[in-house]
Design a protein around this motif. Structure first.
Motif, PDB file in Angstrom:
ATOM      1  N   MET A 154       0.837  -1.192   0.000  1.00 10.72           N
ATOM      2  CA  MET A 154       0.000   0.000   0.000  1.00 10.72           C
ATOM      3  C   MET A 154       0.878   1.250   0.000  1.00 10.72           C
ATOM      4  O   MET A 154       1.859   1.326   0.735  1.00 10.72           O
ATOM      5  CB  MET A 154      -0.900  -0.006   1.234  1.00 10.72           C
ATOM      6  CG  MET A 154      -1.964   1.077   1.254  1.00 10.72           C
ATOM      7  SD  MET A 154      -2.998   0.976   2.754  1.00 10.72           S
ATOM      8  CE  MET A 154      -3.497  -0.738   2.736  1.00 10.72           C
ATOM      9  N   GLU A 206       0.918   5.758  -1.399  1.00 11.09           N
ATOM     10  CA  GLU A 206       0.248   6.887  -2.043  1.00 11.09           C
ATOM     11  C   GLU A 206       1.029   7.271  -3.288  1.00 11.09           C
ATOM     12  O   GLU A 206       2.255   7.305  -3.277  1.00 11.09           O
ATOM     13  CB  GLU A 206       0.171   8.073  -1.089  1.00 11.09           C
ATOM     14  CG  GLU A 206      -0.723   7.831   0.109  1.00 11.09           C
ATOM     15  CD  GLU A 206      -0.767   9.026   1.050  1.00 11.09           C
ATOM     16  OE1 GLU A 206      -0.980  10.161   0.555  1.00 11.09           O
ATOM     17  OE2 GLU A 206      -0.564   8.823   2.264  1.00 11.09           O
ATOM     18  N   TYR A 233      -7.535   4.314  -5.503  1.00  6.22           N
ATOM     19  CA  TYR A 233      -8.630   5.141  -4.996  1.00  6.22           C
ATOM     20  C   TYR A 233      -8.200   6.600  -5.090  1.00  6.22           C
ATOM     21  O   TYR A 233      -7.211   7.011  -4.462  1.00  6.22           O
ATOM     22  CB  TYR A 233      -8.966   4.776  -3.555  1.00  6.22           C
ATOM     23  CG  TYR A 233     -10.133   5.556  -2.996  1.00  6.22           C
ATOM     24  CD1 TYR A 233     -11.444   5.202  -3.308  1.00  6.22           C
ATOM     25  CD2 TYR A 233      -9.921   6.654  -2.173  1.00  6.22           C
ATOM     26  CE1 TYR A 233     -12.513   5.918  -2.806  1.00  6.22           C
ATOM     27  CE2 TYR A 233     -10.991   7.382  -1.667  1.00  6.22           C
ATOM     28  CZ  TYR A 233     -12.286   7.011  -1.986  1.00  6.22           C
ATOM     29  OH  TYR A 233     -13.345   7.735  -1.496  1.00  6.22           O
ATOM     30  N   LEU A 263      -7.868  10.224  -4.314  1.00  2.00           N
ATOM     31  CA  LEU A 263      -8.071  11.119  -3.176  1.00  2.00           C
ATOM     32  C   LEU A 263      -8.253  12.567  -3.630  1.00  2.00           C
ATOM     33  O   LEU A 263      -8.939  13.346  -2.977  1.00  2.00           O
ATOM     34  CB  LEU A 263      -6.876  11.030  -2.224  1.00  2.00           C
ATOM     35  CG  LEU A 263      -6.636   9.658  -1.593  1.00  2.00           C
ATOM     36  CD1 LEU A 263      -5.259   9.615  -0.934  1.00  2.00           C
ATOM     37  CD2 LEU A 263      -7.721   9.343  -0.584  1.00  2.00           C
ATOM     38  N   LEU A 322      -4.552   6.598  -3.488  1.00  2.00           N
ATOM     39  CA  LEU A 322      -4.103   5.521  -2.620  1.00  2.00           C
ATOM     40  C   LEU A 322      -4.083   4.247  -3.446  1.00  2.00           C
ATOM     41  O   LEU A 322      -5.087   3.893  -4.071  1.00  2.00           O
ATOM     42  CB  LEU A 322      -5.044   5.363  -1.418  1.00  2.00           C
ATOM     43  CG  LEU A 322      -4.734   4.203  -0.464  1.00  2.00           C
ATOM     44  CD1 LEU A 322      -3.399   4.439   0.246  1.00  2.00           C
ATOM     45  CD2 LEU A 322      -5.857   4.033   0.558  1.00  2.00           C
ATOM     46  N   ILE A 380     -12.327   2.327   2.399  1.00  2.00           N
ATOM     47  CA  ILE A 380     -11.042   2.819   1.884  1.00  2.00           C
ATOM     48  C   ILE A 380     -10.470   3.903   2.810  1.00  2.00           C
ATOM     49  O   ILE A 380      -9.274   3.892   3.147  1.00  2.00           O
ATOM     50  CB  ILE A 380     -11.198   3.382   0.461  1.00  2.00           C
ATOM     51  CG1 ILE A 380     -11.502   2.256  -0.537  1.00  2.00           C
ATOM     52  CG2 ILE A 380      -9.943   4.145   0.049  1.00  2.00           C
ATOM     53  CD1 ILE A 380     -10.325   1.429  -0.953  1.00  2.00           C
ATOM     54  N   MET A 381     -11.317   4.836   3.209  1.00  2.00           N
ATOM     55  CA  MET A 381     -10.827   5.926   4.057  1.00  2.00           C
ATOM     56  C   MET A 381     -10.430   5.420   5.445  1.00  2.00           C
ATOM     57  O   MET A 381      -9.499   5.933   6.065  1.00  2.00           O
ATOM     58  CB  MET A 381     -11.880   7.032   4.169  1.00  2.00           C
ATOM     59  CG  MET A 381     -12.162   7.756   2.855  1.00  2.00           C
ATOM     60  SD  MET A 381     -10.657   8.273   1.966  1.00  2.00           S
ATOM     61  CE  MET A 381      -9.948   9.456   3.111  1.00  2.00           C
ATOM     62  N   TYR A 392      -7.061   3.880   4.910  1.00  2.00           N
ATOM     63  CA  TYR A 392      -6.111   4.977   4.725  1.00  2.00           C
ATOM     64  C   TYR A 392      -5.729   5.603   6.075  1.00  2.00           C
ATOM     65  O   TYR A 392      -4.567   5.904   6.342  1.00  2.00           O
ATOM     66  CB  TYR A 392      -6.751   6.018   3.800  1.00  2.00           C
ATOM     67  CG  TYR A 392      -5.890   7.206   3.446  1.00  2.00           C
ATOM     68  CD1 TYR A 392      -4.599   7.040   2.950  1.00  2.00           C
ATOM     69  CD2 TYR A 392      -6.380   8.508   3.580  1.00  2.00           C
ATOM     70  CE1 TYR A 392      -3.819   8.129   2.600  1.00  2.00           C
ATOM     71  CE2 TYR A 392      -5.605   9.609   3.226  1.00  2.00           C
ATOM     72  CZ  TYR A 392      -4.321   9.406   2.746  1.00  2.00           C
ATOM     73  OH  TYR A 392      -3.540  10.488   2.394  1.00  2.00           O
ATOM     74  N   GLU A 393      -6.707   5.751   6.950  1.00  2.59           N
ATOM     75  CA  GLU A 393      -6.466   6.326   8.274  1.00  2.59           C
ATOM     76  C   GLU A 393      -5.581   5.406   9.115  1.00  2.59           C
ATOM     77  O   GLU A 393      -4.649   5.864   9.786  1.00  2.59           O
ATOM     78  CB  GLU A 393      -7.802   6.559   8.983  1.00  2.59           C
ATOM     79  CG  GLU A 393      -7.677   7.236  10.328  1.00  2.59           C
ATOM     80  CD  GLU A 393      -9.035   7.513  10.960  1.00  2.59           C
ATOM     81  OE1 GLU A 393      -9.106   7.522  12.198  1.00  2.59           O
ATOM     82  OE2 GLU A 393     -10.012   7.710  10.200  1.00  2.59           O
ATOM     83  N   GLU A 421      -3.415   3.243   7.974  1.00  7.53           N
ATOM     84  CA  GLU A 421      -2.081   3.265   7.377  1.00  7.53           C
ATOM     85  C   GLU A 421      -1.315   4.503   7.810  1.00  7.53           C
ATOM     86  O   GLU A 421      -0.107   4.444   8.077  1.00  7.53           O
ATOM     87  CB  GLU A 421      -2.199   3.219   5.849  1.00  7.53           C
ATOM     88  CG  GLU A 421      -0.905   3.482   5.082  1.00  7.53           C
ATOM     89  CD  GLU A 421       0.152   2.398   5.261  1.00  7.53           C
ATOM     90  OE1 GLU A 421       1.300   2.618   4.852  1.00  7.53           O
ATOM     91  OE2 GLU A 421      -0.178   1.325   5.827  1.00  7.53           O
ATOM     92  N   ASN A 422      -1.996   5.631   7.914  1.00  8.89           N
ATOM     93  CA  ASN A 422      -1.335   6.883   8.304  1.00  8.89           C
ATOM     94  C   ASN A 422      -0.979   6.912   9.793  1.00  8.89           C
ATOM     95  O   ASN A 422       0.087   7.394  10.176  1.00  8.89           O
ATOM     96  CB  ASN A 422      -2.222   8.082   7.962  1.00  8.89           C
ATOM     97  CG  ASN A 422      -2.188   8.430   6.478  1.00  8.89           C
ATOM     98  OD1 ASN A 422      -1.193   8.186   5.800  1.00  8.89           O
ATOM     99  ND2 ASN A 422      -3.271   8.982   5.956  1.00  8.89           N
TER     100      ASN A 422
END
Length: 273
Positions: free
Chosen positions: A21, A23, A45, A47, A88, A122-123, A126-127, A129-130
Motif C-alpha cells: 500500500m 500513495e 482510490y 483522493l 491511494l 477505503i478511508m 487509509y487512516e 495506514e497513516n
C-alpha cells in the motif's frame, strides 16, 4: 516471462501481510502510470484530482472518490489531467492473501463510483495506514478482507475458468512483443503482416488474437497510441498541429483531425490553442 517490457513483477515480502500500500501523487498533468500488466489485483482510490485510466484500452474517466480496479493480467495505464493527482494504491498478492478468492478467477468491474460503503472502508484503511497505531496491520487486514468480500459480492463482471485464465496469460505474453514494437515504432507505417511476423503466426490468426485480447483492431490500437502521443505534444505547445500530426505518424492531416475529434470529443486545435 519476467523479461517482458510491459510485464511488471510485484514482489511483496511480508507473507503475514501480503498487501502493498502506498500513495501515488503526481504534481503535473501527464503520465500517472505507463502501460503495463501484472498478475496482481491492484486498486487505485482517487483522493484528489481527475484524469483517465485505460484498462485494456477502455477509457475510464476518474475523479475524487473513484475506485479503479486493475484485474490480474489487464494492460492498463493512467493519465492525470490536473496539477495535483493523488491516489491511494493497494496491491494484493491474492494467492497468499486469500486462496478462496484467488480460486474464483473473477474479473471485477473496472470503475466504481459513489459507493458509500467502499468509500468508508477505503478511508478507514487509509487512516489506519497513516496512524500506524498498535495492531494496525491486523486492523487493516480485517478491513481489507471486508473490502474484497464486498467487491466479490457486488462488483464481479465475469468469472473465468482455469483454462480461460491460463489462456489470458499466455496470449498477453505473446502480444507483448507486438505492443512493445508498436510503442517503439508508432511514427512509422506498421502493417498487420509485419506485426504477425513478430510472433510467428498468420496475419489472419494475429488479427483475431489481437482483437480478442485488446478489444479492437491493430490499426485502431496503433492510432490510439499515436493520438495519446499527439495529445501530449499538443499540450507542450512547441509544434503546430500539422507538425504534431506528422511527428506521431499520421500521413493524412485531415484523417488525424477526424480521429482526434472522435477519440477526445474536441479538435486538436483546442489543446494546442
Amino acid at each position: 516471462m519476467h523479461d517482458l517490457s510491459l510485464y511488471e513483477k510485484k514482489i511483496i515480502n511480508d507473507e503475514e501481510f501480503p498487501v502493498q500500500m502506498f500513495e501515488n501523487q503526481i504534481r503535473i498533468p501527464g503520465t500517472y502510470c505507463h502501460a503495463h500488466w501484472h498478475e496482481h489485483l491492484e486498486l487505485h482510490y482517487v483522493l484528489k484530482g481527475n484524469g483517465i485510466f485505460y484498462c485494456n484500452q477502455k477509457p475510464l474517466p476518474v475523479r475524487e472518490g473513484s475506485l479503479i480496479i486493475i484485474n490480474s493480467n489487464e494492460i492498463h495505464e493512467g493519465i492525470s489531467y490536473t496539477t495535483d493527482f493523488h491516489a491511494l494504491v493497494i496491491i494484493f498478492e491474492m494467492g497468499v492473501f486469500s486462496k478462496e478468492i484467488a480460486n474464483y478467477n473473477v474479473i471485477f468491474k473496472s470503475l466504481i463510483e459513489a459507493d458509500l460503503k467502499i468509500n468508508e472502508l477505503i478511508m478507514s484503511i487509509y487512516e489506519e495506514e497513516n496512524e500506524k497505531g498498535p495492531g494496525y496491520k491486523l486492523a487493516m487486514k480485517g478491513k481489507l478482507y471486508e473490502l474484497i468480500a464486498y467487491l466479490l459480492r457486488n462488483y464481479v463482471a465475469q468469472q473465468l475458468s482455469e483454462k480461460e485464465s491460463i489462456n489470458r496469460i499466455r496470449n498477453l505474453s505473446r502480444l507483448n512483443t507486438v505492443l512493445k514494437y508498436i510503442q517503439e515504432n508508432y511514427t512509422e507505417v506498421i502493417t498487420n503482416r509485419e506485426l504477425a511476423d513478430k510472433i510467428h503466426i498468420s496475419e489472419y490468426r494475429f488479427c483475431h488474437l489481437f482483437k480478442e485480447i485488446m478489444g479492437q483492431s491493430p490499426l485502431n490500437y496503433i492510432n490510439e497510441v499515436r493520438l495519446k502521443k499527439a495529445y501530449y505534444l499538443l499540450d507542450q505547445k512547441e509544434m503546430t498541429v500539422s507538425q504534431v500530426a506528422a511527428a506521431v505518424g499520421f500521413q493524412d492531416y485531415n484523417n488525424f483531425g477526424r480521429l482526434f475529434r472522435k477519440h477526445y470529443g474536441f479538435p486538436p486545435t483546442k489543446v494546442w490553442g
